[in-house]
Scaffold this active site. Structure first.
Site, PDB file in Angstrom:
ATOM      1  N   TYR A 181       2.210   1.961  -3.404  1.00 25.84           N
ATOM      2  CA  TYR A 181       1.111   2.421  -4.246  1.00 25.84           C
ATOM      3  C   TYR A 181       0.825   3.897  -3.966  1.00 25.84           C
ATOM      4  O   TYR A 181       0.715   4.709  -4.887  1.00 25.84           O
ATOM      5  CB  TYR A 181      -0.135   1.567  -3.965  1.00 25.84           C
TER       6      TYR A 181
ATOM      7  N   GLU B   4     -37.218   0.297  -5.529  1.00 19.88           N
ATOM      8  CA  GLU B   4     -36.362   0.502  -6.690  1.00 19.88           C
ATOM      9  C   GLU B   4     -35.471   1.726  -6.505  1.00 19.88           C
ATOM     10  O   GLU B   4     -35.953   2.806  -6.176  1.00 19.88           O
ATOM     11  CB  GLU B   4     -37.281   0.711  -7.906  1.00 19.88           C
TER      12      GLU B   4
ATOM     13  N   ARG C 269     -30.447  -7.219  -5.355  1.00 25.96           N
ATOM     14  CA  ARG C 269     -31.251  -8.416  -5.573  1.00 25.96           C
ATOM     15  C   ARG C 269     -30.347  -9.630  -5.830  1.00 25.96           C
ATOM     16  O   ARG C 269     -30.650 -10.725  -5.386  1.00 25.96           O
ATOM     17  CB  ARG C 269     -32.171  -8.179  -6.757  1.00 25.96           C
TER      18      ARG C 269
ATOM     19  N   ASP D 264       0.834  -1.199   0.000  1.00 24.71           N
ATOM     20  CA  ASP D 264       0.000   0.000   0.000  1.00 24.71           C
ATOM     21  C   ASP D 264       0.871   1.252   0.000  1.00 24.71           C
ATOM     22  O   ASP D 264       0.557   2.247  -0.648  1.00 24.71           O
ATOM     23  CB  ASP D 264      -0.912   0.020   1.232  1.00 24.71           C
TER      24      ASP D 264
ATOM     25  N   LEU E  41     -40.912 -10.675 -11.929  1.00 27.65           N
ATOM     26  CA  LEU E  41     -42.302 -10.690 -12.371  1.00 27.65           C
ATOM     27  C   LEU E  41     -42.428 -11.320 -13.743  1.00 27.65           C
ATOM     28  O   LEU E  41     -41.541 -11.164 -14.578  1.00 27.65           O
ATOM     29  CB  LEU E  41     -42.814  -9.255 -12.465  1.00 27.65           C
TER      30      LEU E  41
ATOM     31  N   LYS F 127     -45.672  -4.598 -20.021  1.00 26.61           N
ATOM     32  CA  LYS F 127     -44.621  -3.779 -20.625  1.00 26.61           C
ATOM     33  C   LYS F 127     -45.189  -2.757 -21.599  1.00 26.61           C
ATOM     34  O   LYS F 127     -46.269  -2.959 -22.152  1.00 26.61           O
ATOM     35  CB  LYS F 127     -43.633  -4.694 -21.387  1.00 26.61           C
TER      36      LYS F 127
ATOM     37  N   LYS G  15     -43.836   0.671 -13.421  1.00 26.83           N
ATOM     38  CA  LYS G  15     -42.673  -0.218 -13.261  1.00 26.83           C
ATOM     39  C   LYS G  15     -41.433   0.626 -13.540  1.00 26.83           C
ATOM     40  O   LYS G  15     -41.122   0.943 -14.687  1.00 26.83           O
ATOM     41  CB  LYS G  15     -42.744  -1.404 -14.212  1.00 26.83           C
TER      42      LYS G  15
ATOM     43  N   GLU H 217     -49.240  -0.047 -10.580  1.00 31.13           N
ATOM     44  CA  GLU H 217     -48.108   0.818 -10.221  1.00 31.13           C
ATOM     45  C   GLU H 217     -47.201   0.976 -11.432  1.00 31.13           C
ATOM     46  O   GLU H 217     -47.108   0.068 -12.248  1.00 31.13           O
ATOM     47  CB  GLU H 217     -47.263   0.155  -9.117  1.00 31.13           C
TER      48      GLU H 217
END
Ligand code: IVH
Length: 707
Positions: free
Chosen positions: A50, A194, A158, A47, A97, A334, A137, A135
């Site tokens: 560096y 999200e 996720r 380190d 989904l 969609k 998306k 709702e």
């Protein structure tokens, strides 16, 4: 004294030209060490050394600011690898989904729901009412947020739905995410939603990126992803990220009875809820919502890729449950796709894991709704013929959400005179074996099997991939490299790699001396491989990459046959179509004739048997273990439903039986334990009586299921 050995001397002695060259050299060197450190976990310098390199660069940059090169370590932050984050196992899986593309798909979804719940469903207008929440998306990234006693303690991506990455620090920098909940809340609760970036903020941020000589992001979603993936949270903090909450993950007490109630409650805790969310009393209003939001799309400050419909009542959601990886109680509708015109430069043929020859269009790169597209799928040879697609044509490309782009049509009036009709090859472009197309099938397949390099390597890639064995560090590129070097040709080779690498007698160059590898990364790979020497039966079956055998069927087989030994023996016996093994196999619900033939054919193939027996000398296949739910009267029993049930739909009855540990079969055989006979049952009931199988009426079934 050489100039480079003394940094102090360098600064005073360098001419502008030398300073420029030195900054370029340092810039490259620092980038190289960044990569070793961040991406390969294999630093080659301390380190301190560096830091000294960075310090030298900084001093030169201060003295010669007008000569700072594009590769400026002060502006770049080591491309943050995902492996830099800890893994988090989700308490409740984060599923995805199902998609509806047209209005018909939405109608089918609603009918499926109503039928499952045994409600009136024949016609949309006259069907029973069912409350739905609609709702937007949001086109971002889903995140899970854990709160203990109201304090934000852990946030994760996720990931693959089962396991995500711990990005708590990065999520903490987002203003919309409360660090402390307000009001009354459960002691342990997980909120999902999200993370996204508004379009205006994205454009501003990209301008800044470009001004600083950094690459621009392709769209707001990529920008949000790149910002969340930073190893340094102070970078995430300056990125304009936002968050909408839309679901509950885990909770130690009941928070609400409906989705609408849930959204109100979590809003009270301090979360932002999207203000386009609407409750509908009847499903026939959903399509209007879709149209309204689509029309409004460009005026909303964030990107959407559709709308989501959810059944409002949580008790109904519970009854509907899940199928595979998606809920039965929700669907994404969609928006219609975006189109663009470009030139078809070439048609190439890819050979897949199961030998299918897939034509792919190589296109003049074109921007379709914010994404550069240079390839499109052509599906199969009939499709090329039907649309008369020729190399050199001007074509219309369509991209719908995350679906692979497609060619919609050809501009015939713009066709060059030299355009020749495309002739689909009848030999495999990789191994030159004949490629045949059985009658009635759309796909032409290479007959080379494992002798075809393309098939063998695709199978290996599938075998190690995330959904199959999930060997970290053995992704597509590494496998292709190992293949080219003849180090890995079969699944068993993966597991003998370490021993061969350490065997000095082979006089092979050790892996760690190869380009892009170091001692640490090689050891990490071996550890990842060794961690997969014991494999659950269902994963093993899926990993073999047998045609038509996806995760759901692999689970079904594992559940029914219990062990690899038994499955193998039964499949060998089932080669004889008169055998009990064949009859029992084809009686399983979810096994069609074509699938049965493929599976039996796979086991009958000598080469496959050899590949698997080699593999089994290296790995253990774990017998299927039923999730330790309490024993019920139906555990391990095989049950068949026939005729019309009144209390619940047939699918709900099947799902309930499976939940209670039963196998649901499609036809009656000697292995059936119960046949549930509803109204107007036909031959299955007679067959059951003839075979002496216990026949239950609906009341007896409800009693057995404890309902
Ligand atoms: S509900 C069981 N609601 O879409 C699934 N998802 O394919 C629960 N998404 O991974 C998800 N807006 O990233 C839900 N209002 C919304 C959403 C939404 C965007 C994303 C989410 C999820 C993906 C599902």
């Amino acid at each position: 004294m050489s100039k480079k050995s003394s940094k102090k001397a360098v600064e005073v002695e360098l001419t502008p030209l030398e300073a420029k060259a030195e900054m370029e050299r340092l810039g490259e060197l620092i980038a190289h060490h960044d990569k070793l450190y961040h991406q390969k976990d294999a630093p080659e310098i301390s380190d301190g050394d560096y830091d000294a390199l960075r310090q030298s660069f900084k001093k030169l940059a201060e003295a010669f600011p007008h000569l700072v090169p594009a590769q400026n370590p002060e502006k770049t932050v080591g491309a943050a690898p995902l492996s830099g984050f800890n893994k988090v196992k989700h308490r409740v899986p984060m599923l995805s989904l199902g998609n509806a593309f047209g209005d018909d798909d939405v109608e089918d979804f609603i009918k499926r729901v109503l039928r499952f719940l045994n409600l009136k469903h024949d016609n949309m207008a006259t069907s029973d009412p069912i409350e739905c929440v609609a709702e937007p998306k949001i086109d971002g990234l889903s995140a899970s947020l854990f709160y203990e006693n109201g304090v934000f303690t852990q946030g994760a991506t996720r990931g693959d739905g089962e396991t995500g990455e711990d990005i708590t620090q990065n999520l903490s920098t987002i203003k919309d995410i409360p660090k402390k909940l307000s009001g009354k809340f459960p002691a342990t609760v997980e909120i999902r939603g999200e993370v996204y970036m508004e379009r205006g903020d994205f454009l501003k941020m990209n301008e800044k990126q470009i001004a600083e000589g950094k690459p621009a992001f392709a769209n707001p979603r990529n920008a949000a992803a790149g910002s969340l993936r930073q190893l340094d949270p102070s970078i995430t903090a300056v990125r304009p990220l936002k968050f909408f909450a839309y679901a509950l993950g885990y909770s130690d007490s009941r928070v609400a009875n409906t989705q609408m109630e849930l959204l109100k409650r979590i809003e009270g805790w301090g979360f932002t809820i999207n203000n386009e969310v609407k409750l509908y009393e009847h499903s026939d209003e959903l399509i209007d919502y879709h149209q309204r939001i689509e029309a409004k799309r460009s005026t909303l400050p964030y990107d959407l890729d559709g709308v989501v419909y959810k059944i409002n009542d949580f008790d109904l959601q519970e009854r509907l449950g899940f199928v595979s990886r998606s809920p039965r109680w929700a669907i994404a509708h969609k928006f219609s796709a975006e189109e663009a015109e470009t030139t078809l430069n070439d048609i190439i043929i890819q050979v897949g894991r199961t030998g299918a020859l897939t034509p792919v269009a190589e296109l003049e790169p074109v921007n379709v709704g914010g994404v550069m597209v240079s390839r499109a799928t052509l599906h199969n040879e009939d499709e090329i013929q039907r649309k008369d697609i020729r190399v050199g044509d001007r074509v219309i490309i369509r991209r719908a959400g995350d679906v692979i782009p497609q060619i919609v049509s050809v501009k015939l009036d713009a066709r060059p005179k030299t355009g020749k009709a495309y002739v689909f090859p009848d030999t495999c472009p990789v191994c030159q074996s004949p490629a045949i197309r059985p009658e009635g099938e759309a796909v032409r397949r290479c007959t080379g099997g494992f002798t075809c390099e393309a098939q063998a390597i695709e199978r290996l890639i599938h075998f190690a991939s995330r959904d199959a064995l999930d060997i970290e560090g053995l992704g597509e590129q590494s496998l292709r490299d190992f293949w080219d070097e003849k180090l890995i040709k079969t699944p068993a080779d993966i597991f003998t790699l370490e021993a061969r690498d350490k065997d000095k007698a082979l006089e092979k160059r050790p892996l760690e001396e190869r380009e892009g590898w170091g001692a640490k990364s090689v050891q990490k790979l071996f550890d990842a491989i060794n961690a997969k020497r014991s494999i659950p039966l269902d994963r093993f079956i899926f990993a073999l990459g047998i045609r038509q055998i996806g995760e759901t069927t692999a689970k079904l087989l594992a559940r029914n046959y219990g062990s690899w030994k038994n499955l193998n023996a039964q499949m060998r016996e089932a080669e004889n179509h008169e055998s009990t093994a064949y009859r029992d196999f084809t009686a399983l619900d979810g096994i069609g004739k074509a699938m049965a033939d493929d599976l039996i054919g796979f086991f009958a193939d000598a080469h496959n048997q050899k590949v698997i027996s080699d593999l089994l000398t290296e790995v253990t296949v774990e017998d299927f273990v039923r999730v330790a739910s309490a024993e019920t009267a139906l555990t391990g029993k095989t049950i068949v439903f026939t005729g019309t049930l009144h209390g619940m739909g047939r699918n709900e009855a099947k799902a309930k039986a499976e939940k209670l540990g039963a196998h649901v079969a499609g036809s009656v055989s000697s292995k059936t334990d119960y046949v549930v006979v509803g109204a107007d049952a036909g031959s299955k009931a007679d067959k059951a009586r003839a075979l002496g199988v216990t026949v239950l009426d609906e009341a007896a079934w409800l009693k057995l299921a404890g309902l």
